[in-house]
Design a protein around this motif. Structure first.
Motif, PDB file in Angstrom:
ATOM      1  N   ARG A 264       0.823  -1.207   0.000  1.00 14.22           N
ATOM      2  CA  ARG A 264       0.000   0.000   0.000  1.00 14.22           C
ATOM      3  C   ARG A 264       0.864   1.267   0.000  1.00 14.22           C
ATOM      4  NH1 ARG A 264      -5.328   0.956   0.838  1.00 14.22           N
ATOM      5  NH2 ARG A 264      -6.006   2.925   1.813  1.00 14.22           N
ATOM      6  N   PHE A 265       1.952   1.235   0.806  1.00  9.50           N
ATOM      7  CA  PHE A 265       2.801   2.412   0.941  1.00  9.50           C
ATOM      8  C   PHE A 265       4.229   2.080   0.527  1.00  9.50           C
ATOM      9  CE2 PHE A 265      -0.372   3.070   4.473  1.00  9.50           C
ATOM     10  CZ  PHE A 265      -1.148   3.993   3.774  1.00  9.50           C
ATOM     11  N   ALA A 266       4.870   3.022  -0.139  1.00  5.98           N
ATOM     12  CA  ALA A 266       6.255   2.826  -0.558  1.00  5.98           C
ATOM     13  C   ALA A 266       7.224   3.069   0.588  1.00  5.98           C
ATOM     14  CB  ALA A 266       6.581   3.765  -1.727  1.00  5.98           C
ATOM     15  N   ASN A 267       6.803   3.860   1.570  1.00  3.12           N
ATOM     16  CA  ASN A 267       7.623   4.130   2.748  1.00  3.12           C
ATOM     17  C   ASN A 267       7.227   3.154   3.848  1.00  3.12           C
ATOM     18  OD1 ASN A 267       8.836   5.238   5.083  1.00  3.12           O
ATOM     19  ND2 ASN A 267       8.829   7.270   4.161  1.00  3.12           N
ATOM     20  N   SER A 268       8.206   2.457   4.405  1.00  2.00           N
ATOM     21  CA  SER A 268       7.891   1.445   5.422  1.00  2.00           C
ATOM     22  C   SER A 268       7.465   2.067   6.748  1.00  2.00           C
ATOM     23  CB  SER A 268       9.106   0.533   5.643  1.00  2.00           C
ATOM     24  OG  SER A 268      10.224   1.299   6.081  1.00  2.00           O
ATOM     25  N   ASP A 269       7.852   3.322   6.968  1.00  2.00           N
ATOM     26  CA  ASP A 269       7.498   3.980   8.236  1.00  2.00           C
ATOM     27  C   ASP A 269       7.141   5.445   7.971  1.00  2.00           C
ATOM     28  OD1 ASP A 269       7.150   4.484  10.949  1.00  2.00           O
ATOM     29  OD2 ASP A 269       9.275   4.969  11.252  1.00  2.00           O
TER      30      ASP A 269
ATOM     31  N   ALA B 251      11.645  10.473   1.411  1.00  2.00           N
ATOM     32  CA  ALA B 251      10.650  10.759   0.368  1.00  2.00           C
ATOM     33  C   ALA B 251      11.217  10.476  -1.010  1.00  2.00           C
ATOM     34  CB  ALA B 251      10.191  12.214   0.469  1.00  2.00           C
ATOM     35  N   ASP B 252      12.510  10.777  -1.213  1.00  2.00           N
ATOM     36  CA  ASP B 252      13.190  10.435  -2.471  1.00  2.00           C
ATOM     37  C   ASP B 252      13.097   8.934  -2.731  1.00  2.00           C
ATOM     38  OD1 ASP B 252      14.061  12.778  -3.593  1.00  2.00           O
ATOM     39  OD2 ASP B 252      15.963  12.792  -2.550  1.00  2.00           O
ATOM     40  N   ASP B 253      13.432   8.165  -1.706  1.00  2.00           N
ATOM     41  CA  ASP B 253      13.403   6.698  -1.836  1.00  2.00           C
ATOM     42  C   ASP B 253      11.985   6.208  -2.124  1.00  2.00           C
ATOM     43  OD1 ASP B 253      16.098   6.618  -1.333  1.00  2.00           O
ATOM     44  OD2 ASP B 253      15.883   6.175   0.806  1.00  2.00           O
ATOM     45  N   ALA B 254      11.003   6.779  -1.450  1.00  2.00           N
ATOM     46  CA  ALA B 254       9.613   6.366  -1.671  1.00  2.00           C
ATOM     47  C   ALA B 254       9.180   6.665  -3.103  1.00  2.00           C
ATOM     48  CB  ALA B 254       8.689   7.079  -0.681  1.00  2.00           C
ATOM     49  N   PHE B 255       9.567   7.825  -3.606  1.00  2.00           N
ATOM     50  CA  PHE B 255       9.233   8.194  -4.988  1.00  2.00           C
ATOM     51  C   PHE B 255       9.803   7.176  -5.972  1.00  2.00           C
ATOM     52  CE2 PHE B 255      10.492  10.349  -8.921  1.00  2.00           C
ATOM     53  CZ  PHE B 255       9.275  10.851  -9.348  1.00  2.00           C
TER      54      PHE B 255
END
Length: 604
Positions: free
Chosen positions: A275-280, A312-316
């Motif tokens: 669901r989310f690209a960021n784990s936390d 946020a860069d990593d999530a993108f």
């Protein structure tokens, strides 16, 4: 490890390479030395801030900035450095700065393309195109092939070896002295303002007069705390139904649901695995919209607020990769675009599901400060919203959060066709998401490296293409099949071989030779038929596709669809082997060949 030990290890392991790269950029060894020393002094002063955020890139950028702004390269001194490669330095110096920095980072900086592009501030796809063109220019100007230029670039480092960088403790000591001196100067300036009548503050604190303090003092504490600002982001920052309506003005839109549950793990779209690209994430929102009236058109928007801009860069990047790695039956990537902005580009991908009913997905990815955002539009049929309209909606989604996220807002956007984003595995080859649906088979393609080293599985009897020669620096092959489709015969599949030639000239000669063989194939073999020839062009990639038929018996013939595509010094050969009705049209195959040419941008 203590902070001092950590910095010392960093400085010891990187200072020599940073000095070499800085020298190649400015062409003056003394300027490079002073700028590099100064950059590491500044790094020590800000070590707690940069230690976990790509410190080497920070130091290299700071050193380059110091050479460009604080000092000027002395042309006479450079010419009198007898051990300097003046011809190469002048050729580099005449290049645009981004071109020069990319070449230096990829050679003396010992950096890969993705990291080098990120350091320069351009997308990896643009970085590849830029450096390929720049190397061609350098080859022509200096009249040498790429491998010799690479040797000359590395040889630049010999000029700086005689310059001994000071010990780490000296760097730290100088940094502390400089910091104390700066502090004293700032205090002295503030006191001077007070003594000179600078009592301009209504609360009685003369030293707090922000309008009168030197600019250098204001820099450190004017930047917003992006995490605190991000706390302000809420459901009001999501798109409204009126904004979504621009995607299909003829329909009536409504908000179905807005969810901020971080424990919800259900993906909200087709390709993502999570669901989310960021784990936390600090917080996250998913809002869904639909058209009133019972149609299947819908939109989903997600914003993920990270705890730092790096996260946020990593999530993108992870969001984009979920779609570039998409492996769903009969889902194909049909379009890729970049939304150019002054403060960072966005991506848009268009995918199509060929299941029944056929369905089109348009997906936009944006990034602003600590926020990564996704907008997904889905509709039945082969037509989605206009890309320019979708890009504006994507920008609208950022405009609502950019201030609180620590990002920068802009309505100045330009939409351009772009190479597809890289896949996680073998990005220089076709991806699973590139391969077309076959008849009514509802199974997923799979790709594996060819087990036969040195043999080209994409070669046919007509072209007899071999990528084994002194002109080829490296070559690889992959084979694509649909393993779970038991109805397909063993010979069905796609084979692709990619080769990196030593120069553009040798790559052109190879393509011309193979093209000539295919052209003469019918004359050389009475059992051969070559037809359905088409040209393909996609950006810098150009090639040709053919259908080759070979007679097996008097009543039967086997067919191959063959493509040869070149991009710069890189060449891809793609061969599709159909089986009866399990075939694709030559038009579909030419689109696949064009995509293979685009993927060559990721050749290592």
């Amino acid at each position: 490890m203590t902070r001092v030990d950590e910095f010392t290890s960093f400085y010891t392991s990187t200072s020599a390479s940073t000095l070499r790269a800085t020298y190649a950029l400015c062409g003056d060894r003394q300027v490079a030395f002073e700028a590099t020393v100064d950059a590491y002094r500044r790094a020590w002063r800000d070590w707690t801030k940069i230690r976990d955020h790509r410190p080497l890139a920070w130091v290299r950028n700071e050193a380059w900035r110091l050479t460009a702004l604080s000092r000027g390269t002395h042309p006479l001194r450079r010419k009198h450095e007898e051990d300097a490669d003046v011809e190469l330095l002048e050729a580099l110096g005449d290049m645009p700065i981004d071109d020069r920095r990319l070449i230096v980072l990829l050679t003396l900086g010992q950096t890969d393309l993705v990291e080098a592009s990120r350091e320069v501030g351009v997308p990896a796809e643009h970085g590849m195109e830029t450096v390929t063109t720049a190397l061609d220019v350098l080859e022509k100007r200096l009249g040498q092939p790429l491998e010799q230029l690479e040797e000359r670039m590395h040889a630049l480092g010999t000029v700086t070896r005689q310059m001994q960088m000071p010990p780490a403790e000296t760097i730290r000591h100088r940094a502390q002295i400089g910091q104390r001196r700066n502090t004293l100067l700032l205090v002295a300036a503030a006191v001077a303002l007070v003594l000179g009548g600078g009592f301009l503050v209504t609360d009685g604190d003369a030293l707090a007069s922000r309008a009168d303090l030197p600019h250098r003092q204001k820099i450190g504490d004017e930047g917003p705390d992006v995490v605190l600002e991000a706390q302000k982001i809420g459901t009001d920052d999501l798109l409204t139904s009126a904004q979504v309506k621009k995607l299909d003005p003829a329909r009536t839109w409504r908000v179905v649901d807005t969810n901020d549950d971080l424990e919800d793990k259900t993906p909200y779209a087709t390709c993502p695995t999570k669901r989310f690209a960021n784990s936390d994430p600090l917080k996250a929102y998913v809002r869904t919209y639909e058209v009133k009236g019972g149609t299947n058109e819908r939109v989903a928007q997600a914003i993920e607020v990270s705890r730092s801009t790096d996260e946020a860069d990593d999530a993108f990047r992870r969001l984009v990769r979920w779609y570039s790695d998409c492996e769903h039956p009969r889902v194909q990537l049909v379009g890729s675009y970049v939304v150019k902005r002054p403060f960072g580009d966005f991506r848009i991908l268009r995918l199509r599901s060929y299941r029944s009913p056929e369905r089109t997905f348009t997906v936009g990815f944006s990034h602003s400060g600590t926020v990564a955002s996704t907008v997904v539009h889905e509709v039945d049929g082969a037509t989605g919203p206009e890309i320019e309209t979708f890009a504006q909606t994507l920008n609208d989604s950022v405009a609502r959060v950019c201030k609180e996220s620590g990002g920068r807002c802009s309505d100045d956007i330009e939409v351009l066709s772009a190479n597809p984003p890289r896949t996680s595995e073998a990005p220089q080859f076709l991806g699973i998401v590139d391969l077309p649906p076959i008849a009514d088979i509802d199974k997923v393609w799979a790709g594996v490296d060819s087990p036969e080293r040195g043999i080209n599985p994409a070669a046919t009897q007509c072209d007899r293409a071999s990528f084994k020669s002194k002109d080829v620096r490296r070559s690889q092959s992959r084979v694509f099949v649909i393993p779970e489709a038991r109805e397909l015969p063993q010979e069905f599949g796609v084979a692709e071989t990619v080769g990196q030639f030593r120069s553009v000239t040798t790559a052109k000669k190879f393509v011309a030779k193979i093209t000539d063989r295919v052209k003469k194939c019918e004359d050389d073999s009475l059992s051969a038929r070559v037809d359905q020839k088409m040209s393909v062009t996609s950006g810098e990639a150009k090639g040709t596709v053919w259908r080759v038929g070979l007679e097996v018996t008097k009543k039967s013939r086997i067919y191959y669809r063959v493509a040869l595509v070149r991009r710069g010094a890189d060449v891809a050969q793609v061969t599709f082997t159909p089986a009866g009705s399990y075939d694709i049209s030559q038009k579909v195959f030419s689109t696949l060949a064009a995509r293979a040419g685009q993927r060559l941008v990721y050749m290592p």
